[in-house]
Design an enzyme around this catalytic site. Structure first.
Site, PDB file in Angstrom:
ATOM      1  N   PHE A 190     -26.473  87.585  -5.356  1.00  0.00           N
ATOM      2  CA  PHE A 190     -26.063  86.402  -6.099  1.00  0.00           C
ATOM      3  C   PHE A 190     -26.912  85.364  -5.789  1.00  0.00           C
ATOM      4  CE2 PHE A 190     -23.598  82.682  -7.093  1.00  0.00           C
ATOM      5  CZ  PHE A 190     -23.054  83.093  -8.436  1.00  0.00           C
TER       6      PHE A 190
ATOM      7  N   SER B  98       5.502  63.545 -15.894  1.00  0.00           N
ATOM      8  CA  SER B  98       6.103  64.050 -14.980  1.00  0.00           C
ATOM      9  C   SER B  98       7.112  65.067 -15.264  1.00  0.00           C
ATOM     10  CB  SER B  98       7.021  62.870 -14.249  1.00  0.00           C
ATOM     11  OG  SER B  98       6.462  61.883 -13.713  1.00  0.00           O
TER      12      SER B  98
ATOM     13  N   GLU C  27       7.340  79.356 -13.462  1.00  0.00           N
ATOM     14  CA  GLU C  27       6.294  79.258 -12.819  1.00  0.00           C
ATOM     15  C   GLU C  27       6.436  78.570 -11.372  1.00  0.00           C
ATOM     16  OE1 GLU C  27       3.386  77.114 -15.126  1.00  0.00           O
ATOM     17  OE2 GLU C  27       4.396  77.629 -16.855  1.00  0.00           O
TER      18      GLU C  27
ATOM     19  N   LYS D 157       5.508  75.797  -8.713  1.00  0.00           N
ATOM     20  CA  LYS D 157       5.266  74.357  -8.543  1.00  0.00           C
ATOM     21  C   LYS D 157       4.073  74.305  -7.648  1.00  0.00           C
ATOM     22  CE  LYS D 157       6.921  69.771  -9.450  1.00  0.00           C
ATOM     23  NZ  LYS D 157       6.218  69.022  -8.335  1.00  0.00           N
TER      24      LYS D 157
ATOM     25  N   ASP E 107       1.297  72.953  -5.271  1.00  0.00           N
ATOM     26  CA  ASP E 107       1.420  71.583  -4.544  1.00  0.00           C
ATOM     27  C   ASP E 107      -0.065  71.269  -4.407  1.00  0.00           C
ATOM     28  OD1 ASP E 107       2.707  69.541  -3.671  1.00  0.00           O
ATOM     29  OD2 ASP E 107       3.359  70.537  -1.627  1.00  0.00           O
TER      30      ASP E 107
ATOM     31  N   TYR F 221      -1.704  75.673 -15.481  1.00  0.00           N
ATOM     32  CA  TYR F 221      -0.295  75.885 -16.235  1.00  0.00           C
ATOM     33  C   TYR F 221      -0.242  75.344 -17.581  1.00  0.00           C
ATOM     34  CZ  TYR F 221       0.100  71.151 -14.375  1.00  0.00           C
ATOM     35  OH  TYR F 221      -0.100  69.915 -14.261  1.00  0.00           O
TER      36      TYR F 221
ATOM     37  N   LYS G 153      13.364  71.912  -7.121  1.00  0.00           N
ATOM     38  CA  LYS G 153      12.684  71.755  -5.654  1.00  0.00           C
ATOM     39  C   LYS G 153      13.248  72.648  -4.620  1.00  0.00           C
ATOM     40  CE  LYS G 153       9.685  68.490  -6.547  1.00  0.00           C
ATOM     41  NZ  LYS G 153       9.049  67.147  -6.116  1.00  0.00           N
TER      42      LYS G 153
ATOM     43  N   CYS H 125      -1.515  60.680  32.963  1.00  0.00           N
ATOM     44  CA  CYS H 125      -2.260  61.636  32.574  1.00  0.00           C
ATOM     45  C   CYS H 125      -1.421  62.893  33.155  1.00  0.00           C
ATOM     46  CB  CYS H 125      -3.666  61.771  32.764  1.00  0.00           C
ATOM     47  SG  CYS H 125      -4.548  63.262  32.171  1.00  0.00           S
TER      48      CYS H 125
ATOM     49  N   CYS I  43      -4.554  64.686  35.246  1.00  0.00           N
ATOM     50  CA  CYS I  43      -5.229  64.257  36.508  1.00  0.00           C
ATOM     51  C   CYS I  43      -4.510  63.033  37.089  1.00  0.00           C
ATOM     52  CB  CYS I  43      -6.654  63.658  36.074  1.00  0.00           C
ATOM     53  SG  CYS I  43      -6.712  62.385  34.881  1.00  0.00           S
TER      54      CYS I  43
ATOM     55  N   CYS J  21      -5.984  58.907  28.135  1.00  0.00           N
ATOM     56  CA  CYS J  21      -6.281  59.159  29.421  1.00  0.00           C
ATOM     57  C   CYS J  21      -8.137  58.740  29.309  1.00  0.00           C
ATOM     58  CB  CYS J  21      -6.298  60.634  30.029  1.00  0.00           C
ATOM     59  SG  CYS J  21      -7.226  60.705  31.593  1.00  0.00           S
TER      60      CYS J  21
ATOM     61  N   CYS K  11     -11.303  64.217  34.270  1.00  0.00           N
ATOM     62  CA  CYS K  11      -9.754  64.900  33.671  1.00  0.00           C
ATOM     63  C   CYS K  11     -10.065  66.417  33.219  1.00  0.00           C
ATOM     64  CB  CYS K  11      -9.519  64.023  32.803  1.00  0.00           C
ATOM     65  SG  CYS K  11      -7.796  64.382  32.089  1.00  0.00           S
TER      66      CYS K  11
HETATM   67  P1  AMP Z   1       6.061  65.407 -10.374  1.00  0.00           P
HETATM   68  O1  AMP Z   1       4.775  65.072  -9.849  1.00  0.00           O
HETATM   69  O2  AMP Z   1       6.990  65.967  -9.254  1.00  0.00           O
HETATM   70  O3  AMP Z   1       6.763  64.605 -11.383  1.00  0.00           O
HETATM   71  O4  AMP Z   1       5.796  66.956 -10.991  1.00  0.00           O
HETATM   72  C1  AMP Z   1       4.915  67.017 -11.969  1.00  0.00           C
HETATM   73  C2  AMP Z   1       3.811  67.725 -11.625  1.00  0.00           C
HETATM   74  O5  AMP Z   1       3.875  69.171 -11.088  1.00  0.00           O
HETATM   75  C3  AMP Z   1       2.726  67.976 -12.515  1.00  0.00           C
HETATM   76  O6  AMP Z   1       2.004  66.513 -12.781  1.00  0.00           O
HETATM   77  C4  AMP Z   1       1.907  68.923 -12.067  1.00  0.00           C
HETATM   78  O7  AMP Z   1       0.706  68.593 -11.570  1.00  0.00           O
HETATM   79  C5  AMP Z   1       2.640  69.737 -11.151  1.00  0.00           C
HETATM   80  N1  AMP Z   1       2.828  70.974 -11.271  1.00  0.00           N
HETATM   81  C6  AMP Z   1       2.514  71.946 -10.567  1.00  0.00           C
HETATM   82  N2  AMP Z   1       2.702  73.260 -11.039  1.00  0.00           N
HETATM   83  C7  AMP Z   1       3.359  73.163 -12.190  1.00  0.00           C
HETATM   84  C8  AMP Z   1       3.662  73.954 -13.048  1.00  0.00           C
HETATM   85  N3  AMP Z   1       3.534  75.311 -13.081  1.00  0.00           N
HETATM   86  N4  AMP Z   1       3.903  73.447 -14.343  1.00  0.00           N
HETATM   87  C9  AMP Z   1       3.729  72.249 -14.563  1.00  0.00           C
HETATM   88  N5  AMP Z   1       3.539  71.199 -13.663  1.00  0.00           N
HETATM   89  C10 AMP Z   1       3.376  71.637 -12.627  1.00  0.00           C
HETATM   90 ZN    ZN Z   2      -6.458  62.859  32.503  1.00  0.00          ZN
END
Ligand code: AMP
Ligand code: ZN
Length: 666
Positions: free
Chosen positions: A34, A80, A111, A113, A115, A222, A309, A403, A406, A421, A427
């Site tokens: 690559f 949101s 789906e 969520k 993080d 998503y 949640k 500590c 030591c 410390c 130490c």
């Molecule tokens: P909140 O920030 O708690 O209002 O949640 C909304 C955020 O969830 C959105 O802005 C997305 O960034 C996030 N998120 C993560 N996974 C998903 C999903 N599968 N569908 C929609 N939003 C999602």
């Molecule tokens: Zn120490």
């Protein structure tokens, strides 16, 4: 083949391999091959600048610096999501939308969520053009250059998909990558990142995209937002998005009812701990796009979607004792030793207590029953005490005063949450930690000597500091446990060989606080020898590019310590490289001494990093923003218009790449 075809073919081939590897997780070429192909493409592109393409695979390595992220108004608002926490909440939601739609014929997609940090990607004519953070939902920051470095994200859609669209997704940092980044931080004596989410969102706002390119970020998609109505359902649109190259997780399912939705929720509540990334819930969406349109939005979120949640995994257990850990960096960490308990799929025996303030705030005492939670942080933490179970003769915790290793009295400087410390050289864990860091791969890279042997050598009284390593003799080492003659010889040979390690690595190896690998390189380059560095005053230190007060002070503290100075003298006598070697100085001149140069735009004869290196090698300084102090701007193609205006107003001279090359040739 004519050059243009060759370039196109290479780009397509490399894109395909990238897709196979980063999206499908199925490598179809070795890293080596690559790289060869990528180099070939790079060369062709440099020789034929007329075929430049901002979305070429060669553009993923980063290199651009963003000082200020431009604010961009979203074409379509980023909403949101409403939250739900129980099956009842989901049932209520279903009733509401059934009423609004006047039907109970509704199917859903489920789906996870993801993080991380939300991102809005704009594609025009199948080409990636822009990535903007969610911001306040109406407008966000343009982080295009940083996002481009994420390999799983397609920069070009070759198959038949809608032409103009926005793709919504989440930038995440998979757990493995997160752990790896932290291992490196620990090795460099830097504070670890707390959780993958913050690290991911922090990465988007890094100024140096090369740094972002090094982070193992990923982008999970998503939602497709487009005016072209080619698909009838959300599920279908994601399915096709996946087929044309986007990383849409396969965990998505269709559900015909809330019962089925809930099955999905329940199964992932436990399975989620086995995922390679973090999730804090499920997002349920009405599948029909026509129904979504009909439902529309409230002032803050779509009516057609809801988040469920997960409860952070939590258990209660007994706190047996508090121990205090000492590491290479002198800070003490209190650790809760718990009655072992199952939590989110793992047995938990320890939890972090952060510092004395936290113990006091939560009034955590020995033998308390405590609630332990595994949230976004990797190490579980104690979040509360079950006071109802506390015995009457329990006493408040008195934080360690000395500590544990030591017995030196701990100190806490004002404004610092942690205790330290101060017995740096006496130490045990600090001594071992420092030597282990010294010999590590990125530092002195000593073959034949490992971390455990260092501990053994220290215990046996053979070494007390890194300079002692160079006095070790084979006969001293052979009698040690598990040490054969051959391995003893290898070890001593490895130590002797490390005398060839270049100065910048030696500087990193010394373990000066806040002087990690990159800082060490900068300092080595600027000061050229340990003597210059350690005699520099505060103002000189902070005048070096990217050296902040904290680093400068730490270097000064280090040089004010007599023990350190003795160690350095001993390393010097042993022949360790404490200055930049003549060989590496060979290609360097001071033709640009005292000059500050800003590099802007796209170049053809050298790439940006070569250009910057050439500036530094010739004694110049690279700066990322134009000011009165700027001597020249090396202006490439597509130089930003705002930079141009600024340069003109300040009257800074602009030179071409060719001018620059001649300037250093002279
Ligand atoms: P909140 O920030 O708690 O209002 O949640 C909304 C955020 O969830 C959105 O802005 C997305 O960034 C996030 N998120 C993560 N996974 C998903 C999903 N599968 N569908 C929609 N939003 C999602
Ligand atoms: Zn120490």
């Amino acid at each position: 083949m004519i050059v243009q075809q060759k370039i196109t073919a290479l780009r397509e081939e490399l894109n395909l391999h990238t897709y196979n590897y980063y999206v499908l997780d199925n490598a179809t070429i070795s890293d080596y091959e690559f790289d060869i192909k990528l180099k070939e493409l790079e060369k062709l592109e440099t020789e034929n600048p007329q075929f430049f393409d901002a979305n070429s695979p060669t553009q993923r390595v980063g290199g651009e610096i963003t000082k200020n992220f431009e604010t961009v108004v979203h074409k379509n608002r980023m909403y949101s999501l409403d939250n739900s926490y129980s099956k009842e909440d989901l049932n209520d939601w279903e009733k509401r939308i059934q009423k609004l739609l006047g039907t109970d014929d509704i199917s859903y997609t489920c789906e996870l969520k993801y993080d991380g940090a939300s991102i809005n990607l704009t594609y025009k004519n199948g080409e990636f053009v822009k990535a903007v953070t969610r911001g306040d939902g109406f407008q966000g920051d343009d982080v295009t250059t940083n996002i481009k470095t994420i390999r799983s994200l397609p920069l070009k859609i070759t198959s038949n998909f809608v032409r103009d669209f926005e793709m919504r997704g989440e930038i995440i940092l998979p757990l493995n990558g997160f752990y790896k980044m932290n291992e490196e931080r620990i090795e460099n004596g830097e504070e670890t990142y707390k959780n993958p989410r913050n690290t991911a969102s922090g990465s988007l706002k890094l100024q140096d995209s090369t740094e972002v390119a090094k982070r193992p970020l990923d982008c999970l998609l998503y939602q497709v937002v487009t005016d072209e109505r080619k698909y009838q359902t959300h599920f279908e649109s994601l399915d096709i998005a996946r087929k044309v190259g986007f990383k849409v997780p396969k965990t998505i399912v269709l559900a015909a009812s809330i019962d089925e939705v809930f099955d999905f929720v329940s199964s992932w509540d436990s399975k989620r701990h086995d995922l390679p990334y973090e999730t804090d819930g499920v997002v349920i969406k009405v599948n029909s796009l026509a129904q979504q349109d009909e439902l529309g939005y409230t002032s803050k979120s779509p009516r057609w979607a809801i988040a469920y949640k997960f409860k952070a995994a939590q258990v209660s257990t007994i706190l047996h004792k508090i121990t205090y850990q000492v590491g290479r960096t002198v800070a003490i960490t209190p650790v809760a030793n718990l009655e072992p308990v199952q939590l989110a799929g793992t047995t938990v025996k320890r939890a972090s207590l952060h510092n004395a303030d936290q113990i006091e705030k939560l009034d955590i005492r020995i033998n308390d029953t405590v609630f332990v939670e595994k949230g976004g942080e990797i190490i579980p933490k104690i979040i509360a005490v079950d006071v109802s179970k506390r015995s009457v003769n329990s006493e408040p915790t008195i934080y360690a005063t000395h500590c544990p290793e030591c017995a030196t009295e701990l100190v806490r400087t004002q404004g610092d949450a942690k205790h330290y410390c101060p017995n740096e050289f006496g130490c045990a864990p600090q001594i071992t930690g420092k030597i282990q860091h010294f010999i590590s791969r990125k530092a002195m890279d000593i073959d034949g000597l490992g971390g455990e042997t260092v501990e053994l050598l220290r215990k046996e009284g053979l070494i007390q500091n890194y300079a002692d390593l160079y006095d070790l003799r084979v006969e001293q080492v052979i009698p040690l446990e598990r040490m054969a003659e051959k391995s003893a010889e290898n070890m001593i040979a490895g130590i002797q060989k490390s005398k060839e390690i270049p100065f910048e690595k030696v500087l990193f190896a010394l373990g000066i606080r806040f002087v990690g690998e990159t800082v060490a390189k900068k300092l080595a380059k600027h000061f050229k020898s340990i003597d210059n560095l350690l005699t520099a005053d505060f103002d000189t230190l902070i005048s070096v590019d990217e050296i902040c007060d904290r680093i400068a002070q730490s270097v000064i503290d280090f040089s004010n310590d007599l023990v350190n100075m003795q160690l350095i003298d001993r390393l010097k006598l042993h022949g360790v490289q404490l200055e930049v070697s003549a060989a590496s100085l060979k290609n360097q001149t001071d033709k640009l001494k005292g000059k500050v140069l800003v590099v802007s735009g796209v170049f053809h004869q050298m790439n940006r990093s070569e250009l910057k290196k050439a500036i530094e090698d010739n004694g110049g300084k690279v700066s990322s923003s134009i000011s009165k102090k700027t001597s020249y701007i090396v202006a490439g193609e597509k130089m930003g218009p705002s930079k141009k205006v600024k340069a003109e107003t300040l009257g800074v001279e602009m030179i071409t790449e060719q001018d620059f090359i001649e300037m250093i040739k002279k």
